[in-house]
Write an enzyme that holds these catalytic residues in place. Sequence first.
Site, PDB file in Angstrom:
ATOM      1  N   CYS A   1       1.265   7.109  12.275  1.00  0.00           N
ATOM      2  CA  CYS A   1       0.975   6.145  13.329  1.00  0.00           C
ATOM      3  C   CYS A   1       0.860   6.815  14.690  1.00  0.00           C
ATOM      4  O   CYS A   1       0.223   6.289  15.584  1.00  0.00           O
ATOM      5  CB  CYS A   1       2.076   5.102  13.411  1.00  0.00           C
ATOM      6  SG  CYS A   1       2.742   4.674  11.830  1.00  0.00           S
TER       7      CYS A   1
ATOM      8  N   HIS B   1       0.801  -1.229   0.000  1.00  0.00           N
ATOM      9  CA  HIS B   1       0.000   0.000   0.000  1.00  0.00           C
ATOM     10  C   HIS B   1       0.830   1.273   0.000  1.00  0.00           C
ATOM     11  O   HIS B   1       0.273   2.372  -0.031  1.00  0.00           O
ATOM     12  CB  HIS B   1      -0.999  -0.013   1.171  1.00  0.00           C
ATOM     13  CG  HIS B   1      -0.400   0.224   2.522  1.00  0.00           C
ATOM     14  ND1 HIS B   1      -0.467   1.436   3.145  1.00  0.00           N
ATOM     15  CD2 HIS B   1       0.271  -0.597   3.354  1.00  0.00           C
ATOM     16  CE1 HIS B   1       0.128   1.345   4.332  1.00  0.00           C
ATOM     17  NE2 HIS B   1       0.587   0.125   4.479  1.00  0.00           N
TER      18      HIS B   1
ATOM     19  N   THR C   1      -2.260 -19.574   4.284  1.00  0.00           N
ATOM     20  CA  THR C   1      -2.698 -19.564   2.886  1.00  0.00           C
ATOM     21  C   THR C   1      -2.419 -18.208   2.258  1.00  0.00           C
ATOM     22  O   THR C   1      -2.748 -17.169   2.848  1.00  0.00           O
ATOM     23  CB  THR C   1      -4.204 -19.875   2.819  1.00  0.00           C
ATOM     24  OG1 THR C   1      -4.422 -21.160   3.409  1.00  0.00           O
ATOM     25  CG2 THR C   1      -4.706 -19.873   1.390  1.00  0.00           C
TER      26      THR C   1
END
Length: 394
Positions: free
Chosen positions: A329, A204, A243
């Site tokens: 953040c 991203h 996965t």
Amino acid sequence: MPQLPIYLDNNAATRCDPRVVEAMLPFFTEAYGNAGSRHHAYGWKAAEAVDEARQLVADSIGADAKEIVFTSGATESNNLALKGAAVMYRRQGNHLVTVQTEHHAVLDPCRRLQREGYEVSFLPVDRFGRVTAEQVGAAITDKTILVSVMAANNEIGTLQPIAEIGRVCKVRKVLLHTDATQAVGKIPIDVEALQVDLLSLSGHKMYGPKGVGALFVRRRNPHVRLEPLLDGGGHERGLRSGTLPVPLVVGLGEACKLCGNEMPEEAKRCRALRDRLWQGLNENREGLFLNGHPEERLPGNLNVSFAQVRGEALLMALKNIAVSSGSACTSASVEPSYVLRALGVPDDLAHSSIRFGVGRFTTAEEIEFAIKEVTQTVQRLRLMSPDFQMTLNQ
Ligand SMILES: *Cc1c(COP(=O)(O)O)cnc(C)c1O
């Protein structure tokens, strides 16, 4: 009139490129197999797409496809690199070297390792945010197993001399990790030229989807081994069980391909827009300070402190522009940015810093709007500020 608010927070997240979304879509719908299913066409199709994406990610940093481990993002990649190496090479030593201005996703794993008995040197930076290869060399001891230095800083855009640090680490036979999350796709990055052994990147931050990233793990000269963070099905050569999110992996591959194709032109365009923003903000005005290195910085990043303005007030007043102060953040906290502190920026200026992140989708019109908006807002806030009233009366 551009669409408001204008997005200038590309160091926090970039828009997923519509071409990336297009490439991902079939893997949410008809091609939904598990890339680990070996016995039917659904699995083969997914596995094939993952192979292609792995090659594209590898190509974008000059690596071999076998050296790419898919993760959930750069936070995980950094954790895997730091903790994985620290645990694996524990018998060879217990010392790590990093830098005070690293992202929390490097600093916090290092602090955890400290609590577990490792020793970590947090190197200081100069007033532009740079460390030198000499500093790194001087910090290395016979107990050092890993050096971690970011390629480009997320707040101030400063580039670190990774190639020089790579040479030092090679001579001293210490592994080098670089958090290249802000650099990959924006400036040329080649793991051979830089001589890095571990490299983190994230989808991203480079016009790909959120929730996917990769860790480059060198397989030759030397063959780096890591202790995995997750145990399970043994995916990703046992380094990262779970996965694979095939649509996200495909998106990351496509994002890497687009960045590779478009980098020279895009970097030039972002740099020109960024320079125009800085020049426009400075026109006939005083009390603006550039944070970070004037030249050795990311093409799209501009970090500015405005004297005699409160950063919080400025952010609140800038409703039409999406930017951040300090790092995204920690923007909820009122502490000045630890990165700016490490540069020696005085507290009042650190408090009044704004990070502008120009990106692929930023237009010249948006930059002109932002210049006007910021200029008017700063003027208004300065007139209201008691500090400013005092300077007027002096
Ligand atoms: C954004 C960022 C990270 C965290 O990446 P995620 O993919 O969001 O976990 C780590 N390091 C740097 C330098 C970043 O800019």
